[in-house]
Scaffold this motif. Structure first.
Motif, short mmCIF file in Angstrom:
data_model
loop_
_atom_site.label_atom_id
_atom_site.label_comp_id
_atom_site.label_asym_id
_atom_site.label_seq_id
_atom_site.Cartn_x
_atom_site.Cartn_y
_atom_site.Cartn_z
N ARG A 229 32.27 67.30 -46.85
CA ARG A 229 31.41 67.07 -48.02
C ARG A 229 29.97 67.49 -47.75
NH1 ARG A 229 34.24 61.74 -47.94
NH2 ARG A 229 36.10 62.06 -49.23
N VAL A 230 29.48 67.18 -46.56
CA VAL A 230 28.12 67.59 -46.20
C VAL A 230 28.01 69.11 -46.23
CG1 VAL A 230 26.40 67.63 -44.36
CG2 VAL A 230 27.67 65.52 -44.82
N LYS A 231 29.01 69.78 -45.70
CA LYS A 231 29.01 71.25 -45.67
C LYS A 231 29.03 71.82 -47.08
CE LYS A 231 31.67 75.17 -43.88
NZ LYS A 231 32.88 75.57 -43.10
N GLU A 232 29.89 71.28 -47.94
CA GLU A 232 30.00 71.79 -49.30
C GLU A 232 28.73 71.56 -50.10
OE1 GLU A 232 33.38 70.04 -51.14
OE2 GLU A 232 34.85 71.08 -49.87
N LEU A 233 28.11 70.39 -49.91
CA LEU A 233 26.92 70.06 -50.68
C LEU A 233 25.67 70.72 -50.11
CD1 LEU A 233 26.55 68.35 -53.23
CD2 LEU A 233 25.79 66.47 -51.78
N GLY A 234 25.67 70.92 -48.80
CA GLY A 234 24.53 71.56 -48.17
C GLY A 234 23.29 70.68 -48.09
N ASP A 235 23.50 69.37 -48.00
CA ASP A 235 22.36 68.45 -47.92
C ASP A 235 22.67 67.37 -46.89
OD1 ASP A 235 20.35 66.52 -48.33
OD2 ASP A 235 20.11 67.11 -50.42
N GLU A 236 21.95 67.39 -45.78
CA GLU A 236 22.18 66.42 -44.70
C GLU A 236 21.74 65.01 -45.09
OE1 GLU A 236 23.62 66.84 -41.84
OE2 GLU A 236 23.92 69.01 -41.91
N ASN A 237 20.94 64.87 -46.14
CA ASN A 237 20.45 63.56 -46.56
C ASN A 237 21.34 62.89 -47.61
OD1 ASN A 237 18.05 63.67 -44.93
ND2 ASN A 237 17.17 65.10 -46.43
N ALA A 238 22.43 63.52 -47.97
CA ALA A 238 23.31 62.97 -48.99
C ALA A 238 23.92 61.65 -48.52
CB ALA A 238 24.40 63.96 -49.34
N ARG A 239 24.09 60.75 -49.48
CA ARG A 239 24.68 59.44 -49.21
C ARG A 239 25.78 59.15 -50.24
NH1 ARG A 239 19.71 55.70 -49.88
NH2 ARG A 239 19.16 57.35 -51.35
N TYR A 240 26.47 58.02 -50.05
CA TYR A 240 27.52 57.61 -50.98
C TYR A 240 26.96 56.58 -51.97
CZ TYR A 240 30.80 60.00 -47.94
OH TYR A 240 31.46 60.96 -47.22
N PHE A 241 27.35 56.73 -53.23
CA PHE A 241 26.89 55.83 -54.29
C PHE A 241 28.06 55.43 -55.18
CE2 PHE A 241 23.34 58.59 -53.22
CZ PHE A 241 22.27 57.72 -53.13
N ILE A 242 27.94 54.23 -55.77
CA ILE A 242 28.87 53.82 -56.81
C ILE A 242 28.12 53.82 -58.14
CG2 ILE A 242 30.17 51.88 -57.77
CD1 ILE A 242 31.01 51.10 -54.99
N LEU A 243 28.74 54.47 -59.13
CA LEU A 243 28.22 54.49 -60.50
C LEU A 243 29.28 53.88 -61.40
CD1 LEU A 243 27.07 58.20 -60.43
CD2 LEU A 243 25.51 56.28 -60.70
N ALA A 244 28.94 52.87 -62.16
CA ALA A 244 29.88 52.25 -63.08
C ALA A 244 29.56 52.65 -64.52
CB ALA A 244 29.84 50.73 -62.95
N ARG A 245 30.59 52.59 -65.34
CA ARG A 245 30.44 52.98 -66.74
C ARG A 245 31.16 51.96 -67.61
NH1 ARG A 245 29.06 57.75 -69.19
NH2 ARG A 245 29.73 57.95 -71.36
N TYR A 246 30.41 51.28 -68.46
CA TYR A 246 31.00 50.34 -69.42
C TYR A 246 31.30 51.10 -70.71
CZ TYR A 246 31.38 46.34 -72.60
OH TYR A 246 31.81 45.43 -73.54
N ASP A 247 32.58 51.31 -70.98
CA ASP A 247 32.99 52.10 -72.15
C ASP A 247 33.44 51.22 -73.30
OD1 ASP A 247 32.51 54.64 -71.14
OD2 ASP A 247 34.45 54.75 -70.15
#
Length: 247
Positions: A229-247
């Motif tokens: 994932r780091v290689k594909e994104l090309g950003d060493e500072n990338a982190r994991y996040f959760i985004l929720a969506r109330y539909d």
């Protein structure tokens, strides 16, 4: 139980709650499930409760708690979707994915919540260290397809969503706004007032789940998958996040 539609769970104290002035009494086994729309990482085992009612899942949750207290392995239950009063009635079939294990992170209701990969990997190792006899004791209350699925399940990391009208994304990237710039594509959630989050994530989607399907997905946060994932994104500072969506 002899009823074909509810034969996956041994329903104790059948008939309780029918006494009194005619109003439905609260089941002594009823538990409170998640009321906020959130995404959750869970390290542990999973089965589909395709024939269990909300009340039976509440009873099963109390059984899990009892096993956890007795054995000293503090596993918890995370059931996908809406099992609050806005969801199925106590005696209605719940149709949910049930996870038992340790939480590696949750959130995303009102904006992106950062997930520590180190913490998630730690709880996965913790779940793998739970003795087989503890998992077996938890499964004793299940029958039919649910019991078979439980016995065959392996311990791994799952991403799921809980709460009313819920959907959630596990994203890998960097925080930003829609009118800004960043690597990959822009993702953001919707809060429980159905307002889009002011801040989102530029990056890539690791997993997406929703109350209609898929309710739960296996996710790999190991070294090889993370490095890719780091290689594909090309950003060493990338982190994991959760985004929720109330539909």
């Amino acid at each position: 139980m002899s009823d074909e539609d509810t034969d996956e769970f041994e329903d104790e104290d059948e008939g309780e709650g029918d006494e009194g002035d005619g109003e439905e009494a609260e089941s002594p086994h009823e538990v409170s499930f998640d009321e906020d729309t959130e995404g959750v990482l869970v390290a542990g085992k999973r089965f589909s409760a395709s024939r269990m009612t909300r009340k039976q899942i509440g009873e099963f949750a109390q059984h899990v708690q009892a096993v956890a207290e007795k054995t000293g392995h503090a596993v918890t239950i995370v059931a996908s979707g809406d099992l609050t009063d806005t969801g199925p009635a106590p005696d209605d079939t719940a149709y949910t994915e049930v996870h038992i294990g340790f939480e590696g992170g949750r959130g995303g209701t009102y904006g992106p919540d950062t997930i520590s990969r180190d913490v998630a990997l730690h709880v996965l190792e913790k779940a793998k260290a739970v003795p087989a006899e503890v998992w077996a004791a938890i499964g004793e209350k299940l029958e039919g397809d649910a019991r078979e699925a439980w016995d065959e399940a392996t311990v791994t990391m799952y991403f799921t969503c809980v709460g009313p009208l819920t959907a959630a994304t596990l994203a890998f990237g960097v925080l930003g706004t829609e009118d800004g710039e960043g690597p990959g594509k822009y993702m953001r959630g919707v809060d429980m007032e159905q307002m889009p989050h002011e801040e989102g994530v530029w990056g890539q989607k690791v997993a997406y789940v929703q109350y209609e399907s898929p309710e739960s997905e296996e996710v790999d946060l190991g070294e090889a998958a993370h490095a890719e994932r780091v290689k594909e994104l090309g950003d060493e500072n990338a982190r994991y996040f959760i985004l929720a969506r109330y539909d």
